[in-house]
Design an enzyme around this catalytic site. Sequence first.
Site, PDB file in Angstrom:
ATOM      1  N   LYS A  94       6.027   3.417   7.414  1.00  0.00           N
ATOM      2  CA  LYS A  94       5.657   4.077   8.670  1.00  0.00           C
ATOM      3  C   LYS A  94       6.847   4.888   9.170  1.00  0.00           C
ATOM      4  O   LYS A  94       7.997   4.668   8.771  1.00  0.00           O
ATOM      5  CB  LYS A  94       5.229   3.061   9.729  1.00  0.00           C
ATOM      6  CG  LYS A  94       6.256   1.982  10.076  1.00  0.00           C
ATOM      7  CD  LYS A  94       7.305   2.414  11.106  1.00  0.00           C
ATOM      8  CE  LYS A  94       8.275   1.296  11.433  1.00  0.00           C
ATOM      9  NZ  LYS A  94       9.479   1.784  12.186  1.00  0.00           N
ATOM     10  N   PRO A 134      12.500   2.464   0.715  1.00  0.00           N
ATOM     11  CA  PRO A 134      13.928   2.345   1.040  1.00  0.00           C
ATOM     12  C   PRO A 134      14.198   1.220   2.040  1.00  0.00           C
ATOM     13  O   PRO A 134      13.378   0.931   2.909  1.00  0.00           O
ATOM     14  CB  PRO A 134      14.258   3.713   1.653  1.00  0.00           C
ATOM     15  CG  PRO A 134      12.958   4.210   2.211  1.00  0.00           C
ATOM     16  CD  PRO A 134      11.894   3.699   1.266  1.00  0.00           C
ATOM     17  N   GLY A 150      16.762  -0.398   5.073  1.00  0.00           N
ATOM     18  CA  GLY A 150      17.639   0.100   6.122  1.00  0.00           C
ATOM     19  C   GLY A 150      17.311   1.512   6.541  1.00  0.00           C
ATOM     20  O   GLY A 150      18.198   2.288   6.902  1.00  0.00           O
ATOM     21  N   ALA A 151      16.022   1.848   6.504  1.00  0.00           N
ATOM     22  CA  ALA A 151      15.598   3.218   6.785  1.00  0.00           C
ATOM     23  C   ALA A 151      14.909   3.368   8.136  1.00  0.00           C
ATOM     24  O   ALA A 151      14.689   4.472   8.602  1.00  0.00           O
ATOM     25  CB  ALA A 151      14.653   3.702   5.685  1.00  0.00           C
ATOM     26  N   GLY A 152      14.520   2.238   8.758  1.00  0.00           N
ATOM     27  CA  GLY A 152      13.728   2.322   9.979  1.00  0.00           C
ATOM     28  C   GLY A 152      12.278   2.657   9.708  1.00  0.00           C
ATOM     29  O   GLY A 152      11.578   3.186  10.568  1.00  0.00           O
ATOM     30  N   GLY A 169      10.090  -3.752   4.458  1.00  0.00           N
ATOM     31  CA  GLY A 169       9.965  -5.193   4.305  1.00  0.00           C
ATOM     32  C   GLY A 169       8.805  -5.757   5.100  1.00  0.00           C
ATOM     33  O   GLY A 169       8.091  -6.657   4.624  1.00  0.00           O
ATOM     34  N   SER A 170       8.598  -5.236   6.298  1.00  0.00           N
ATOM     35  CA  SER A 170       7.475  -5.681   7.123  1.00  0.00           C
ATOM     36  C   SER A 170       6.146  -5.365   6.459  1.00  0.00           C
ATOM     37  O   SER A 170       5.207  -6.166   6.492  1.00  0.00           O
ATOM     38  CB  SER A 170       7.533  -5.002   8.497  1.00  0.00           C
ATOM     39  OG  SER A 170       8.709  -5.357   9.198  1.00  0.00           O
ATOM     40  N   ALA A 171       6.065  -4.194   5.839  1.00  0.00           N
ATOM     41  CA  ALA A 171       4.840  -3.807   5.143  1.00  0.00           C
ATOM     42  C   ALA A 171       4.552  -4.748   3.978  1.00  0.00           C
ATOM     43  O   ALA A 171       3.415  -5.189   3.783  1.00  0.00           O
ATOM     44  CB  ALA A 171       4.949  -2.368   4.648  1.00  0.00           C
ATOM     45  N   ASP A 223       7.449  -5.491  13.483  1.00  0.00           N
ATOM     46  CA  ASP A 223       6.720  -4.393  12.842  1.00  0.00           C
ATOM     47  C   ASP A 223       5.545  -4.868  11.997  1.00  0.00           C
ATOM     48  O   ASP A 223       4.677  -4.074  11.630  1.00  0.00           O
ATOM     49  CB  ASP A 223       7.653  -3.580  11.928  1.00  0.00           C
ATOM     50  CG  ASP A 223       8.633  -2.719  12.702  1.00  0.00           C
ATOM     51  OD1 ASP A 223       8.516  -2.651  13.936  1.00  0.00           O
ATOM     52  OD2 ASP A 223       9.522  -2.125  12.060  1.00  0.00           O
TER      53      ASP A 223
END
Length: 296
Positions: free
Chosen positions: A8, A113, A115-117, A121-123, A155
Amino acid sequence: MIRFVNAKINIGLNITSRRPDGYHDLETVFYPVGLECGMPHQPEPFDDILEVSFDNGNVSGCRFQFVGRQINCPPQKNLVVKAATQFLGKYNNLYDDLASFGMFQITLDKHLPDGAGMGGGSADASFTLSMLNEATGNKLSHEDLMKLARKLGADCPFFLINKPCFAEGIGEILNPIDLNLKGFSILIVKPDISISTAEAFAGITPSKPDFDLRYLPYLPIEQWKDKVVNDFEMSIFPKYPVLATIKSNLYSSGAIYASMSGSGSAIYGIYKDTDAAVKERDVMKSTYQGVWLFGL
């Protein structure tokens, strides 16, 4: 079963107050990207690939395999492992047939990626919840899954909806909004910088935004530049000037709107002119490894 796990972007991100529990209330719009990666018209190698299968043997439990880009994270802290553990624990408390499924095998091929914001990981965690639910007969309700997702991270609930949403609270209070960027192109640039959540929030002074992001669908995208802001940019850009440079270059190359996503460090630009987006992608690829272009 196999799923392509998308990410996202945040369109606008306002930190509105600090809560008594130490967290911050925020307002943002989550917009999914990479929904059709892996298909012929969108071959960009971006999404994670998650596979869930099971062996109807005499042994029950869950095995994990992680391939693709390696993550510097012990297995017990991996969100896929945490999601599977929470799901199977909840299922086992409600039903007595978990052993009948045998051994679950969960394989994550990592491409999104870190550390991308962008919530990679949440996905992964949320897709794990929904895929395990499907594999066991969809016995847990959507609200059951949302409760599990909230425990995993702010997230995570979004990816169980996976449609444009206005988010508030710490990001877990979600309301879908009618925002459609179909016909535009989005260019994402992720330099070799990772920004921790603690570092991002350290420089924030909460305040009420001038523009209410719930009205974003009614604001022409040509006007977003002057009204839709990410509060983290004010404190993050002075520490990492390359991020400001990337954003400036996206605008110079023809982006209608450009911003950092979440607490960074991915910067994205939205283009009307696909040729301009392609040209800038090629320029960015000469400097950065993390560059992706999508048609929305």
